[in-house]
Design a protein around this motif. Structure first.
Motif, PDB file in Angstrom:
ATOM      1  N   VAL A   1       0.736  -1.069   0.014  1.00 32.10           N
ATOM      2  CA  VAL A   1       0.026   0.130  -0.057  1.00 32.10           C
ATOM      3  C   VAL A   1       0.872   1.275  -0.149  1.00 32.10           C
ATOM      4  CG1 VAL A   1      -1.574   1.168   1.438  1.00 32.10           C
ATOM      5  CG2 VAL A   1      -1.973  -1.056   1.045  1.00 32.10           C
TER       6      VAL A   1
ATOM      7  N   GLN B   1       0.289   3.949  -2.940  1.00 35.06           N
ATOM      8  CA  GLN B   1      -0.296   5.363  -2.374  1.00 35.06           C
ATOM      9  C   GLN B   1       0.649   6.394  -2.151  1.00 35.06           C
ATOM     10  OE1 GLN B   1      -3.978   5.959  -2.342  1.00 35.06           O
ATOM     11  NE2 GLN B   1      -2.746   7.582  -3.059  1.00 35.06           N
TER      12      GLN B   1
ATOM     13  N   ASN C   1      -8.675  -0.367  -5.945  1.00 30.84           N
ATOM     14  CA  ASN C   1      -8.149   0.389  -4.702  1.00 30.84           C
ATOM     15  C   ASN C   1      -8.970   0.666  -3.532  1.00 30.84           C
ATOM     16  OD1 ASN C   1      -5.389   0.142  -6.069  1.00 30.84           O
ATOM     17  ND2 ASN C   1      -5.674   2.410  -6.682  1.00 30.84           N
TER      18      ASN C   1
ATOM     19  N   ILE D   1      -6.258   0.250  -0.321  1.00 29.52           N
ATOM     20  CA  ILE D   1      -5.745   1.164   0.279  1.00 29.52           C
ATOM     21  C   ILE D   1      -6.468   1.262   1.789  1.00 29.52           C
ATOM     22  CG2 ILE D   1      -5.187   3.853   0.399  1.00 29.52           C
ATOM     23  CD1 ILE D   1      -4.018   2.111  -1.942  1.00 29.52           C
TER      24      ILE D   1
ATOM     25  N   TYR E   1      -5.603   9.273   0.879  1.00 32.61           N
ATOM     26  CA  TYR E   1      -6.459   8.330  -0.062  1.00 32.61           C
ATOM     27  C   TYR E   1      -7.547   9.181  -0.764  1.00 32.61           C
ATOM     28  CZ  TYR E   1      -9.529   4.565  -1.531  1.00 32.61           C
ATOM     29  OH  TYR E   1     -10.559   3.895  -2.269  1.00 32.61           O
TER      30      TYR E   1
END
Length: 317
Positions: free
Chosen positions: A164, A168, A225, A229, A245
């Motif tokens: 992650v 991200q 996602n 996430i 996010y």
């Protein structure tokens, strides 16, 4: 059947085990019209189902990546194996008729370009699908995987955090946006190829390889996602917050996916095969509105049977 035209006559040729490209994009438009006119509550429930199915497969790919010996000695092979598994998500969603936001950008987008639905109805379908996908993804992430106690081993938690963080935090906003364009380009191509098949195996194989490409490249899919996430946030990934996010995950991937699916797939195939073209029959059946126009203008072709190679007025003489 596909249409071949020259200066003398018009010929329709049967395509055997697959629909032609022009027939396939017509099927895309018809399916988009059908889905856009479903009762909104049903659409939302269908989108929740799609989010759940995508999350189950996303979790399975994480588990497939958690093979310590292979991850250390053959990391490329681990990545290939998990990517080969990923198309299961689209196959399950597609075959059950669930509504995925990313696929909707092509389906209802083409229907809108054909004038069969309004742009307001198209946007409403997108909004319902997005929130339904999010609800389904968060449900599976929190209830099934979170409270269900999956991925509690320290090595598994570390794997999730590293994955992650790399997905991200490391990339820039514009990079996620560009990757998202490529992602839904491949996803909608997979749906397009799937719709060209006439049987279960053909449809599954048509969908498999474009999705494999986006998975192995690590492109960004806004719905997938929605599991990855938040699951990283659940396990305390350093530097990843809900605000980050939303700003750097949802927004760029949402916009990019819309452009990739609606533009690079939907608009492209519509322009190539349907723009300024005569109505297209599927297995000899026209869309109702097209049929009415053809009958009114007296231009409806005559077919002897579904297996005819060509039937024209010249052939009948």
């Amino acid at each position: 059947m596909s249409r071949i035209q020259n200066q003398q006559n018009t010929v329709w040729v049967r395509n055997g085990n697959a629909y032609s490209p022009i027939e396939t994009i017509e099927i895309v438009g018809r399916l988009g019209t059908f889905k856009a006119n479903i009762f909104p509550v049903k659409t939302f429930c269908s989108a929740v189902s799609a989010g759940c199915l995508a999350s189950f497969v996303a979790g399975a790919t994480l588990l497939a990546s958690n093979v310590p010996w292979m991850a250390e000695n053959t990391p490329g092979l681990v990545h290939v194996l998990s990517s080969i598994l990923f198309p299961c998500a689209l196959v399950m969603i597609f075959m059950t008729g669930a509504d995925l936001f990313t696929g909707s950008t092509m389906l209802t987008g083409v229907a809108c370009l054909q004038g069969r639905i309004s742009w307001q109805k198209m946007l409403m379908h997108w909004v319902i699908c997005f929130w339904g996908n999010l609800a389904g993804s968060l449900f599976v992430m929190a209830i099934i995987f979170g409270y269900g106690g999956l991925f509690t081993d320290p090595a598994q938690v570390k794997l999730i955090q590293n994955f992650v963080y790399a997905k991200q935090v490391v990339p820039e906003w514009h990079q996620i946006f560009i990757r998202a364009i490529g992602c839904n380009w491949m996803v909608c191509l997979a749906a397009y190829l799937g719709l060209s098949g006439r049987d279960l195996i053909s449809r599954a194989m048509g969908m498999w390889w474009p999705v494999f490409c986006f998975a192995i490249l690590g492109l960004d899919h806004v719905v997938v996602n929605m599991f990855y996430i938040p699951f990283g946030i659940w396990h305390g990934t350093p530097g990843v917050t809900v605000g980050l996010y939303i700003w750097k995950g949802i927004i760029p991937s949402l916009i990019g996916n819309t452009i990739g699916g609606g533009g690079f797939c939907g608009m492209y195939y519509y322009f190539m095969y349907l723009h300024n073209q005569e109505p297209v029959p599927i297995d000899g059946i026209y869309f109702p509105a097209d049929l009415a126009k053809l009958e009114e203008g007296g231009a409806l072709p005559q077919y002897e049977s579904d297996d005819c190679v060509a039937v024209t007025q010249e052939n009948k003489k």
